[in-house]
Enzyme design. Sequence first.
Site, PDB file in Angstrom:
ATOM      1  N   GLU A  42       0.885  -1.230   0.081  1.00 34.05           N
ATOM      2  CA  GLU A  42      -0.089  -0.005  -0.015  1.00 34.05           C
ATOM      3  C   GLU A  42       0.832   1.372   0.093  1.00 34.05           C
ATOM      4  OE1 GLU A  42      -3.395   0.431  -0.377  1.00 34.05           O
ATOM      5  OE2 GLU A  42      -3.477  -1.766  -0.585  1.00 34.05           O
TER       6      GLU A  42
ATOM      7  N   GLU B 292       0.197   3.916  -2.877  1.00 33.12           N
ATOM      8  CA  GLU B 292      -0.524   5.160  -2.623  1.00 33.12           C
ATOM      9  C   GLU B 292       0.430   6.256  -2.608  1.00 33.12           C
ATOM     10  OE1 GLU B 292      -3.054   4.793   0.954  1.00 33.12           O
ATOM     11  OE2 GLU B 292      -4.306   3.252   0.172  1.00 33.12           O
TER      12      GLU B 292
ATOM     13  N   PRO C 178     -15.305  -0.612  17.636  1.00 32.67           N
ATOM     14  CA  PRO C 178     -15.499  -2.230  18.194  1.00 32.67           C
ATOM     15  C   PRO C 178     -17.153  -2.345  18.030  1.00 32.67           C
ATOM     16  CG  PRO C 178     -14.376  -0.555  19.825  1.00 32.67           C
ATOM     17  CD  PRO C 178     -14.204   0.106  18.494  1.00 32.67           C
TER      18      PRO C 178
ATOM     19  N   GLU D  24      -9.132   0.079  -8.851  1.00 31.34           N
ATOM     20  CA  GLU D  24      -9.624   0.441  -7.326  1.00 31.34           C
ATOM     21  C   GLU D  24     -10.306   1.955  -7.314  1.00 31.34           C
ATOM     22  OE1 GLU D  24      -7.272  -0.724  -4.304  1.00 31.34           O
ATOM     23  OE2 GLU D  24      -6.729  -2.661  -5.154  1.00 31.34           O
TER      24      GLU D  24
END
Length: 149
Positions: A56, A60, A78, A106
């Site tokens: 990544e 990126e 959570p 993407e």
Amino acid sequence: GEVASVLIYDPKTDAVLLTEQFRTCGLHHGEATWLIEIVAGLIDKDATPLETARREAFEETGSKIESLTHATTIYSSPGGYGERNYLYVATADLSKAGGYFGLVQEHEDIRAFVCSFDDALAACDDGRIVDAKTIIALGWLSRHKSQFA
């Protein structure tokens, strides 16, 4: 799911490499939709968090990161959806960093830019940075910068 995130830091210049990209989350609240963040990506089924972090970072930002330090692992929400996020800090030479990146398949349109560490921290306080993983990673680095000197 699981995510790997990376704050890329240049200890020689005390600068960080951040990204800015369109996110739809703000539309619901009538807020900015171009968010400043650290590098992050979903961990593929057959990949490790470390492999994902390196991949990544390159996809990126075009960065080939040097060292990679695990800062912490967090659950970003959570009570909501339980995403587990592996946060890393990586070092890299940022002297020629920045530009536009992302994978066409993407639908990514990512601007990578370098800023001073102090400006990144100030951005957490003045609302320019509102992304939780980025605020956590910058806070962690502020307490642990000496190990990267």
